[in-house]
Design a protein around this motif. Structure first.
Motif, PDB file in Angstrom:
ATOM      1  N   ARG A 554       0.844  -1.202   0.000  1.00 35.75           N
ATOM      2  CA  ARG A 554       0.000   0.000   0.000  1.00 35.75           C
ATOM      3  C   ARG A 554       0.878   1.250   0.000  1.00 35.75           C
ATOM      4  O   ARG A 554       0.566   2.250  -0.662  1.00 35.75           O
ATOM      5  CB  ARG A 554      -0.894  -0.013   1.233  1.00 35.75           C
ATOM      6  N   ASN A 558       0.871   4.057  -3.078  1.00 39.53           N
ATOM      7  CA  ASN A 558       0.578   5.479  -2.872  1.00 39.53           C
ATOM      8  C   ASN A 558       1.417   6.357  -3.793  1.00 39.53           C
ATOM      9  O   ASN A 558       0.951   7.364  -4.301  1.00 39.53           O
ATOM     10  CB  ASN A 558       0.842   5.866  -1.414  1.00 39.53           C
ATOM     11  N   LYS A 606      -7.835  -3.903   0.328  1.00 36.18           N
ATOM     12  CA  LYS A 606      -6.899  -2.899  -0.212  1.00 36.18           C
ATOM     13  C   LYS A 606      -7.442  -2.274  -1.498  1.00 36.18           C
ATOM     14  O   LYS A 606      -7.325  -1.056  -1.709  1.00 36.18           O
ATOM     15  CB  LYS A 606      -5.541  -3.548  -0.470  1.00 36.18           C
ATOM     16  N   HIS A 610      -8.805   1.384  -0.831  1.00 36.89           N
ATOM     17  CA  HIS A 610      -7.650   2.240  -1.153  1.00 36.89           C
ATOM     18  C   HIS A 610      -7.499   2.512  -2.654  1.00 36.89           C
ATOM     19  O   HIS A 610      -7.580   3.666  -3.099  1.00 36.89           O
ATOM     20  CB  HIS A 610      -6.376   1.580  -0.618  1.00 36.89           C
ATOM     21  N   LYS A 614      -9.014   5.812  -4.803  1.00 40.21           N
ATOM     22  CA  LYS A 614      -7.965   6.701  -5.302  1.00 40.21           C
ATOM     23  C   LYS A 614      -8.110   6.932  -6.802  1.00 40.21           C
ATOM     24  O   LYS A 614      -7.953   8.052  -7.305  1.00 40.21           O
ATOM     25  CB  LYS A 614      -6.581   6.115  -4.999  1.00 40.21           C
TER      26      LYS A 614
END
Length: 624
Positions: A554, A558, A606, A610, A614
Motif C-alpha cells: 500500500r 501510494n 486494499k 484504497h 484513489k
C-alpha cells in the motif's frame, strides 16, 4: 632607477610622494580624476600598498552608495580602528564629524551599556600608537561621483579634515559623472589644490588582473596569450576593467586542462580559440549585446528589402542569419565554427553558470578534435572555390561514394555532405542525381543519432541551420529543407521505437522503485521527469499494470497513484488525461473484473478501500 606603478602616470606618483611624504602642511586635497573602469582605483590601491610598506597609515573609504555623512563617519572609524569598528563594537551617534560637540557613547562588549565616552571634535581614544592619526596618516575618498549625497556637501565634509586637522587627503572621482554647479565649484576651488587625470595604462591593468589568477598553470597560459587578450578586449570595445576582470575570473572557474587535451596532448590552438570566444561572448553579454541568450540576435523586420543570393550564401557560410547577426559576424570575422560551442552550451556556461564536463568534452571533440584529425570530405569542399577542377570532382565523387556506402560515423558528416551536394547541384557544379542519395542519408542519420528521452522532437531551429558549428550551405534550398523535414521525422520515429524499452523500465520500477516511477511521469525539478508530457502510459499493457499495482505494498502504491493524480491534474498546452483516459479506464476495469473477484479478503480490502477510491479521485481531479 626608480620603479613606477604605471609609466604613463609616473608624474602622478611623483606628485603624490611629494604631497604625502613632505612635512609641509599643504592645507589642500589632491583630486585624481579618471573614467569609470579606467583602472584609476587599481592604481591608487597599488600606490597605497607602497605607502603602507613605507610605514604610512591608510584610511581608505569608498563613497559608493553613501547617503548620509554618518555612514562616512562609521566607514572612517572602522578603517582607523578596526577593532572598535567591528561588529562587536556598536557606535551610538556620530564619531568624527567636524562640528560634533556632543559626547559619543561606545559599547565595546555589546551589552547596550556605555563603556566610556569620547568628547570633542575627534575621538580621543587611548589606543596603541600605530592606530593614532599622525603625520603618517593618509585619508583617501574613492568613488565621489557615486556618493548619493550632494557632491558639494561631501567636499565640505572632507574640507574639515584637510583645513582643521591638516590631514593629507586624496579624492578619487570620475568628474564626467558629476553635475557641476556654483556651490560645487566654490567648494572644489577651496578644497582641491592639485588635480590629475589618470591616463589609462591598459597593458598594466590587464597584467594586474592576470596576476590575480590563482591557478599557476592557467596564469602562465594567459600570460603567453597576452596580446590576444589585449586585442580582443579592444576589439569588443567595452573599456570596463571591472567587467573584464569578472570575465577573466569566470574563465578561471571554467578552465580545465583536460578540455584542451586530446590523446594526452595539450592543444594550444583550441585553447586560444575558446579563450577568444569566451572573452568576446562574455564581454559582449555584459555590454548588453545579446537578447536574453548568448548569440541571440534581434530578428530582421518583415518589411526589409529581400537579401541578395550572395548575401544568403554569406549567411549560410558564417552561420549568422539576419542583419544584426551579420554585423556581429563582420565585427569579429568569425563564423559560428569559430565559437566552437553551440549557442545553448555558451548560454549555460556564461548566463546560467552551468559547467558540465561531459557536454563540453563532447562538443570540443565533435567541433574541433575530430574535424582536425579526420578532415572530412565535406569540410574540404566548403572551400571549393580554392580547389582545382579535378580536385573538386574527386572530392565530390568521394562524398557521393561515402553516402552510398554509409561510411560515416557522425551525424554532422551526413548532414553537411548532403548540404554540400544539394548546394552544388543547385548551382550546376554537379550533374548526377541527388534524390537517390537522400533516403540513404536519412537511414544513416537515424542509425547514428542517439535519442535523448527528454527530446521528442528536433524543434530547435539551429538544428536546421548548422551542425558542428558550421552553417549549412544549402539551408535555404527547398530540396535541403525537405531533406531536413525528413530527418526530423526519422528522429521522431526512432524515439517511438524505443517505447518498448521505456515500458519495460516503467513496469520494473512499479515493483522495485515506485517513487522513481512517479518521478518519471510527473513534472518536477528532480531531473528524473522524462515523460510528464509524453503519453507513454498508454503503451503499457493495462492488465499487467493493474496486476502490479495491486501486488505492491500500500505504501508503494501510494507513490504510483499520487503520481497519476499529479500527472492528470496539471494545466498545460496539452491534455494528458484525454490522451490516456482509455488506458486508465482499462486499468480500472481490469482491477474490478479480473483481479477483485478472485482476491482474498486482505487484497479485496486494499482494492476497495484504497486503490479504487484513489482512482475515482484521480479521475475527478483530472483536467477535463
Amino acid at each position: 632607477m626608480r620603479s613606477y606603478i604605471s609609466e604613463p602616470n609616473k608624474h602622478i606618483q611623483d606628485y603624490l610622494d611629494y604631497y604625502f611624504d613632505g612635512k609641509k602642511n599643504f592645507e589642500y586635497a589632491v583630486l585624481l580624476n579618471g573614467a569609470w573602469g579606467s583602472g584609476k582605483t587599481w592604481f591608487v590601491k597599488k600606490y597605497l600598498e607602497k605607502k603602507e610598506d613605507q610605514g604610512k597609515k591608510i584610511c581608505y573609504v569608498s563613497l559608493n552608495g553613501i547617503a548620509k555623512t554618518s555612514l562616512i563617519d562609521e566607514a572612517i572609524f572602522k578603517s582607523i580602528h578596526p577593532i572598535l569598528g567591528s561588529k562587536g563594537a556598536k557606535l551610538a551617534g556620530q564619531i568624527l564629524k567636524g562640528t560634533l560637540k556632543a559626547t559619543v557613547k561606545i559599547d565595546l562588549d555589546g551589552d547596550s551599556k556605555s563603556d566610556g565616552s569620547i568628547s570633542g571634535g575627534i575621538p580621543k581614544i587611548e589606543l596603541p600608537d600605530y592606530l593614532k592619526i599622525n603625520d603618517n596618516f593618509i585619508l583617501v575618498f574613492d568613488d565621489l561621483e557615486r556618493c548619493e549625497l550632494k557632491k558639494e556637501e561631501v567636499l565640505g565634509y572632507i574640507n574639515y579634515f584637510v583645513e582643521q586637522e591638516g590631514i593629507k587627503t586624496l579624492i578619487v572621482s570620475n568628474e564626467e559623472e558629476i553635475k557641476d554647479n556654483d556651490e560645487y565649484a566654490r567648494k572644489k576651488e577651496k578644497l582641491i589644490g592639485a588635480t590629475f587625470t589618470y591616463i589609462e595604462d591598459q597593458n598594466l591593468a590587464i597584467q594586474s588582473i592576470l596576476d590575480e589568477i590563482s591557478k599557476s598553470e592557467l596564469k602562465t597560459l594567459l600570460n603567453s596569450e597576452f596580446e590576444l587578450i589585449r586585442q580582443t578586449f579592444n576589439q569588443v570595445g567595452y573599456k570596463n576593467l571591472r567587467a573584464f576582470k569578472q570575465t577573466v575570473f569566470d574563465f578561471e572557474r571554467f578552465y580545465k586542462k583536460e578540455y584542451f587535451s586530446y590523446k594526452d596532448s595539450f592543444d594550444p590552438e583550441i585553447f586560444k580559440k575558446v579563450l577568444k570566444a569566451f572573452l568576446i561572448l562574455s564581454l559582449e553579454n555584459k555590454k548588453g549585446r545579446f537578447h536574453k541568450e548568448i548569440l541571440n540576435f534581434n530578428p530582421d523586420l518583415q518589411m526589409e528589402v529581400p537579401k541578395k543570393p550572395e548575401d544568403k550564401i554569406a549567411e549560410a557560410v558564417s552561420g549568422f542569419e539576419g542583419n544584426d547577426a551579420q554585423e556581429f559576424y563582420k565585427k569579429y570575422q568569425m563564423g559560428m565554427e569559430g565559437y566552437i560551442f553551440n549557442q545553448k552550451l555558451w548560454d549555460q556556461i556564461l548566463n546560467k553558470n552551468i559547467i558540465l564536463d561531459e557536454t563540453i568534452n563532447n562538443e570540443l571533440y565533435e567541433s574541433y578534435f575530430r574535424l582536425k584529425e579526420e578532415k572530412p570530405t565535406w569540410l574540404e569542399l566548403m572551400d571549393f572555390w580554392e580547389l582545382e577542377a579535378t580536385e573538386f570532382d574527386l572530392l565530390v565523387n568521394k562524398a557521393k561514394y561515402e553516402i552510398e556506402k554509409s561510411s560515416y560515423t557522425h551525424t554532422t558528416d551526413v548532414l553537411h555532405t548532403i548540404s554540400m551536394l544539394i548546394y552544388f547541384k543547385e548551382h550546376n557544379l554537379v550533374h548526377f542525381n541527388i534524390d537517390s542519395l537522400l533516403p540513404l542519408a536519412i537511414s544513416q542519420f537515424k542509425q547514428l543519432f542517439n535519442v535523448n528521452d527528454r527530446i521528442r522532437k528536433l524543434e530547435d531551429s539551429s538544428f536546421r541551420e548548422y551542425s558542428g558549428q558550421y552553417g549549412f550551405y544549402a539551408k535555404d534550398i527547398p530540396q535541403f529543407k525537405k531533406f531536413m523535414d525528413d530527418i526530423v521525422k526519422s528522429y521522431e520515429e526512432k524515439y517511438i521505437e524505443k517505447n518498448s524499452e521505456r515500458v519495460e523500465e516503467l513496469l520494473d520500477l512499479i515493483e522495485n522503485d515506485a517513487w522513481l516511477f512517479a518521478q518519471r511521469i510527473i513534472l518536477n525539478n528532480s531531473g528524473e521527469s522524462l515523460y510528464w508530457d509524453f503519453p507513454i502510459l498508454k503503451e503499457i499493457n493495462s492488465k499487467e499494470f493493474a496486476s502490479k499495482l495491486c501486488k505492491i505494498s500500500r505504501y508503494n502504491s501510494n507513490y504510483i497513484l499520487s503520481g497519476l493524480d499529479q500527472r492528470y491534474s496539471i494545466q498545460a498546452s496539452f491534455n494528458m488525461y484525454i490522451e490516456e483516459k482509455d488506458w486508465l479506464d482499462e486499468v480500472e476495469i481490469n482491477i474490478k473484473t479480473k483481479i477483485l473477484p478472485s482476491a482474498d479478503k486482505i487484497l479485496r480490502a486494499k482494492i476497495n478501500l484504497h486503490i479504487l477510491p484513489k482512482l475515482a479521485k484521480i479521475k475527478e481531479n483530472a483536467v477535463k
